[in-house]
Motif scaffolding. Sequence first.
Motif, PDB file in Angstrom:
ATOM      1  N   ARG A  52       7.219 -39.884  10.216  1.00 48.16           N
ATOM      2  CA  ARG A  52       6.593 -38.845   9.396  1.00 48.16           C
ATOM      3  C   ARG A  52       5.168 -39.224   8.982  1.00 48.16           C
ATOM      4  O   ARG A  52       4.247 -38.417   9.070  1.00 48.16           O
ATOM      5  CB  ARG A  52       7.453 -38.594   8.167  1.00 48.16           C
ATOM      6  N   ARG A  53       4.981 -40.447   8.513  1.00 49.78           N
ATOM      7  CA  ARG A  53       3.668 -40.877   8.027  1.00 49.78           C
ATOM      8  C   ARG A  53       2.628 -40.851   9.148  1.00 49.78           C
ATOM      9  O   ARG A  53       1.514 -40.358   8.970  1.00 49.78           O
ATOM     10  CB  ARG A  53       3.765 -42.277   7.436  1.00 49.78           C
ATOM     11  N   ASP A  54       3.004 -41.363  10.313  1.00 51.36           N
ATOM     12  CA  ASP A  54       2.076 -41.380  11.446  1.00 51.36           C
ATOM     13  C   ASP A  54       1.768 -39.967  11.940  1.00 51.36           C
ATOM     14  O   ASP A  54       0.628 -39.653  12.285  1.00 51.36           O
ATOM     15  CB  ASP A  54       2.648 -42.214  12.591  1.00 51.36           C
ATOM     16  N   ALA A  55       2.784 -39.122  11.963  1.00 45.14           N
ATOM     17  CA  ALA A  55       2.581 -37.739  12.400  1.00 45.14           C
ATOM     18  C   ALA A  55       1.641 -37.009  11.450  1.00 45.14           C
ATOM     19  O   ALA A  55       0.752 -36.274  11.884  1.00 45.14           O
ATOM     20  CB  ALA A  55       3.919 -37.011  12.481  1.00 45.14           C
ATOM     21  N   LYS A  56       1.812 -37.244  10.152  1.00 45.56           N
ATOM     22  CA  LYS A  56       0.938 -36.601   9.164  1.00 45.56           C
ATOM     23  C   LYS A  56      -0.497 -37.087   9.324  1.00 45.56           C
ATOM     24  O   LYS A  56      -1.443 -36.297   9.284  1.00 45.56           O
ATOM     25  CB  LYS A  56       1.433 -36.882   7.752  1.00 45.56           C
ATOM     26  N   GLU A  57      -0.658 -38.374   9.530  1.00 47.69           N
ATOM     27  CA  GLU A  57      -1.995 -38.940   9.686  1.00 47.69           C
ATOM     28  C   GLU A  57      -2.703 -38.367  10.918  1.00 47.69           C
ATOM     29  O   GLU A  57      -3.869 -37.973  10.851  1.00 47.69           O
ATOM     30  CB  GLU A  57      -1.884 -40.460   9.801  1.00 47.69           C
ATOM     31  N   LEU A  58      -1.994 -38.299  12.029  1.00 46.75           N
ATOM     32  CA  LEU A  58      -2.581 -37.742  13.250  1.00 46.75           C
ATOM     33  C   LEU A  58      -2.886 -36.252  13.100  1.00 46.75           C
ATOM     34  O   LEU A  58      -3.932 -35.771  13.548  1.00 46.75           O
ATOM     35  CB  LEU A  58      -1.650 -37.962  14.436  1.00 46.75           C
ATOM     36  N   ALA A  59      -1.991 -35.526  12.469  1.00 52.20           N
ATOM     37  CA  ALA A  59      -2.207 -34.091  12.276  1.00 52.20           C
ATOM     38  C   ALA A  59      -3.395 -33.846  11.348  1.00 52.20           C
ATOM     39  O   ALA A  59      -4.178 -32.917  11.568  1.00 52.20           O
ATOM     40  CB  ALA A  59      -0.950 -33.442  11.717  1.00 52.20           C
ATOM     41  N   ASP A  60      -3.550 -34.684  10.332  1.00 59.84           N
ATOM     42  CA  ASP A  60      -4.696 -34.548   9.432  1.00 59.84           C
ATOM     43  C   ASP A  60      -6.006 -34.806  10.172  1.00 59.84           C
ATOM     44  O   ASP A  60      -6.998 -34.110   9.959  1.00 59.84           O
ATOM     45  CB  ASP A  60      -4.570 -35.499   8.245  1.00 59.84           C
ATOM     46  N   GLU A  61      -6.014 -35.797  11.034  1.00 55.15           N
ATOM     47  CA  GLU A  61      -7.205 -36.074  11.840  1.00 55.15           C
ATOM     48  C   GLU A  61      -7.509 -34.904  12.775  1.00 55.15           C
ATOM     49  O   GLU A  61      -8.659 -34.557  12.999  1.00 55.15           O
ATOM     50  CB  GLU A  61      -7.017 -37.351  12.663  1.00 55.15           C
ATOM     51  N   TYR A  62      -6.465 -34.317  13.294  1.00 57.48           N
ATOM     52  CA  TYR A  62      -6.607 -33.189  14.214  1.00 57.48           C
ATOM     53  C   TYR A  62      -7.317 -32.022  13.540  1.00 57.48           C
ATOM     54  O   TYR A  62      -8.213 -31.409  14.102  1.00 57.48           O
ATOM     55  CB  TYR A  62      -5.214 -32.777  14.694  1.00 57.48           C
ATOM     56  N   VAL A  63      -6.944 -31.721  12.306  1.00 64.61           N
ATOM     57  CA  VAL A  63      -7.528 -30.572  11.610  1.00 64.61           C
ATOM     58  C   VAL A  63      -8.936 -30.878  11.094  1.00 64.61           C
ATOM     59  O   VAL A  63      -9.724 -29.966  10.871  1.00 64.61           O
ATOM     60  CB  VAL A  63      -6.603 -30.073  10.484  1.00 64.61           C
ATOM     61  N   LEU A  64      -9.286 -32.130  10.937  1.00 60.52           N
ATOM     62  CA  LEU A  64     -10.624 -32.478  10.458  1.00 60.52           C
ATOM     63  C   LEU A  64     -11.719 -32.095  11.448  1.00 60.52           C
ATOM     64  O   LEU A  64     -12.880 -32.010  11.068  1.00 60.52           O
ATOM     65  CB  LEU A  64     -10.714 -33.974  10.153  1.00 60.52           C
ATOM     66  N   THR A  65     -11.348 -31.844  12.683  1.00 60.87           N
ATOM     67  CA  THR A  65     -12.355 -31.450  13.663  1.00 60.87           C
ATOM     68  C   THR A  65     -12.962 -30.095  13.328  1.00 60.87           C
ATOM     69  O   THR A  65     -14.020 -29.748  13.837  1.00 60.87           O
ATOM     70  CB  THR A  65     -11.757 -31.397  15.084  1.00 60.87           C
ATOM     71  N   VAL A  66     -12.324 -29.334  12.447  1.00 59.44           N
ATOM     72  CA  VAL A  66     -12.831 -28.020  12.073  1.00 59.44           C
ATOM     73  C   VAL A  66     -13.452 -28.051  10.676  1.00 59.44           C
ATOM     74  O   VAL A  66     -13.858 -27.042  10.146  1.00 59.44           O
ATOM     75  CB  VAL A  66     -11.699 -26.972  12.144  1.00 59.44           C
ATOM     76  N   SER A  67     -13.566 -29.208  10.102  1.00 62.89           N
ATOM     77  CA  SER A  67     -14.148 -29.339   8.776  1.00 62.89           C
ATOM     78  C   SER A  67     -15.620 -28.937   8.799  1.00 62.89           C
ATOM     79  O   SER A  67     -16.380 -29.355   9.675  1.00 62.89           O
ATOM     80  CB  SER A  67     -14.015 -30.787   8.304  1.00 62.89           C
ATOM     81  N   LEU A  68     -16.033 -28.137   7.833  1.00 62.21           N
ATOM     82  CA  LEU A  68     -17.430 -27.708   7.749  1.00 62.21           C
ATOM     83  C   LEU A  68     -18.339 -28.911   7.560  1.00 62.21           C
ATOM     84  O   LEU A  68     -19.389 -29.012   8.188  1.00 62.21           O
ATOM     85  CB  LEU A  68     -17.610 -26.715   6.603  1.00 62.21           C
ATOM     86  N   ARG A  69     -17.920 -29.828   6.727  1.00 62.00           N
ATOM     87  CA  ARG A  69     -18.739 -31.010   6.460  1.00 62.00           C
ATOM     88  C   ARG A  69     -18.945 -31.831   7.734  1.00 62.00           C
ATOM     89  O   ARG A  69     -20.057 -32.243   8.041  1.00 62.00           O
ATOM     90  CB  ARG A  69     -18.083 -31.864   5.381  1.00 62.00           C
ATOM     91  N   SER A  70     -17.873 -32.044   8.491  1.00 59.85           N
ATOM     92  CA  SER A  70     -18.018 -32.832   9.716  1.00 59.85           C
ATOM     93  C   SER A  70     -18.814 -32.067  10.769  1.00 59.85           C
ATOM     94  O   SER A  70     -19.571 -32.666  11.532  1.00 59.85           O
ATOM     95  CB  SER A  70     -16.653 -33.245  10.264  1.00 59.85           C
ATOM     96  N   THR A  71     -18.671 -30.753  10.793  1.00 57.49           N
ATOM     97  CA  THR A  71     -19.447 -29.943  11.733  1.00 57.49           C
ATOM     98  C   THR A  71     -20.936 -30.041  11.421  1.00 57.49           C
ATOM     99  O   THR A  71     -21.759 -30.242  12.317  1.00 57.49           O
ATOM    100  CB  THR A  71     -18.993 -28.474  11.687  1.00 57.49           C
ATOM    101  N   LEU A  72     -21.287 -29.911  10.146  1.00 58.84           N
ATOM    102  CA  LEU A  72     -22.693 -30.022   9.753  1.00 58.84           C
ATOM    103  C   LEU A  72     -23.226 -31.426  10.013  1.00 58.84           C
ATOM    104  O   LEU A  72     -24.378 -31.596  10.422  1.00 58.84           O
ATOM    105  CB  LEU A  72     -22.860 -29.647   8.282  1.00 58.84           C
ATOM    106  N   HIS A  73     -22.392 -32.427   9.792  1.00 61.79           N
ATOM    107  CA  HIS A  73     -22.799 -33.807  10.053  1.00 61.79           C
ATOM    108  C   HIS A  73     -23.081 -34.004  11.546  1.00 61.79           C
ATOM    109  O   HIS A  73     -24.074 -34.634  11.921  1.00 61.79           O
ATOM    110  CB  HIS A  73     -21.710 -34.765   9.574  1.00 61.79           C
ATOM    111  N   THR A  74     -22.227 -33.446  12.390  1.00 60.93           N
ATOM    112  CA  THR A  74     -22.419 -33.551  13.837  1.00 60.93           C
ATOM    113  C   THR A  74     -23.703 -32.852  14.267  1.00 60.93           C
ATOM    114  O   THR A  74     -24.470 -33.382  15.078  1.00 60.93           O
ATOM    115  CB  THR A  74     -21.216 -32.939  14.580  1.00 60.93           C
ATOM    116  N   ILE A  75     -23.958 -31.683  13.708  1.00 61.74           N
ATOM    117  CA  ILE A  75     -25.189 -30.951  14.038  1.00 61.74           C
ATOM    118  C   ILE A  75     -26.407 -31.759  13.615  1.00 61.74           C
ATOM    119  O   ILE A  75     -27.391 -31.854  14.355  1.00 61.74           O
ATOM    120  CB  ILE A  75     -25.181 -29.557  13.377  1.00 61.74           C
ATOM    121  N   ALA A  76     -26.339 -32.363  12.436  1.00 59.53           N
ATOM    122  CA  ALA A  76     -27.458 -33.175  11.954  1.00 59.53           C
ATOM    123  C   ALA A  76     -27.699 -34.372  12.870  1.00 59.53           C
ATOM    124  O   ALA A  76     -28.851 -34.730  13.145  1.00 59.53           O
ATOM    125  CB  ALA A  76     -27.193 -33.643  10.531  1.00 59.53           C
ATOM    126  N   GLU A  77     -26.627 -34.983  13.351  1.00 57.22           N
ATOM    127  CA  GLU A  77     -26.776 -36.117  14.266  1.00 57.22           C
ATOM    128  C   GLU A  77     -27.404 -35.685  15.583  1.00 57.22           C
ATOM    129  O   GLU A  77     -28.223 -36.400  16.150  1.00 57.22           O
ATOM    130  CB  GLU A  77     -25.419 -36.758  14.537  1.00 57.22           C
TER     131      GLU A  77
END
Length: 80
Positions: A52-77
């Motif tokens: 359960r813990r590993d599945a939650k961690e991987l799923a959380d990482e999966y959804v972070l790809t759509v994070s506005l903050r990470s998207t803006l950070h990628t664009i800035a880079e």
Amino acid sequence: MASKEREAILVAAAYTPGLAFRLILAYLRMKRQAKRARHNFYIELRRGGLPRRDAKELADEYVLTVSLRSTLHTIAELRG
């Protein structure tokens, strides 16, 4: 010439709220789809036998790809 420039600015200003609204709606739709995909990904990982813990961690990482903050950070880079 100045009159045409003013007119162009006014036209652009008139379209800006609608464009911003559509952009926000598109982002919210994408975020909702990512949340659903995260849930489905988590379920499949659990069915596959992942703890359960590993599945939650991987799923959380999966959804972070759509994070506005990470998207803006990628664009800035990319811009430099």
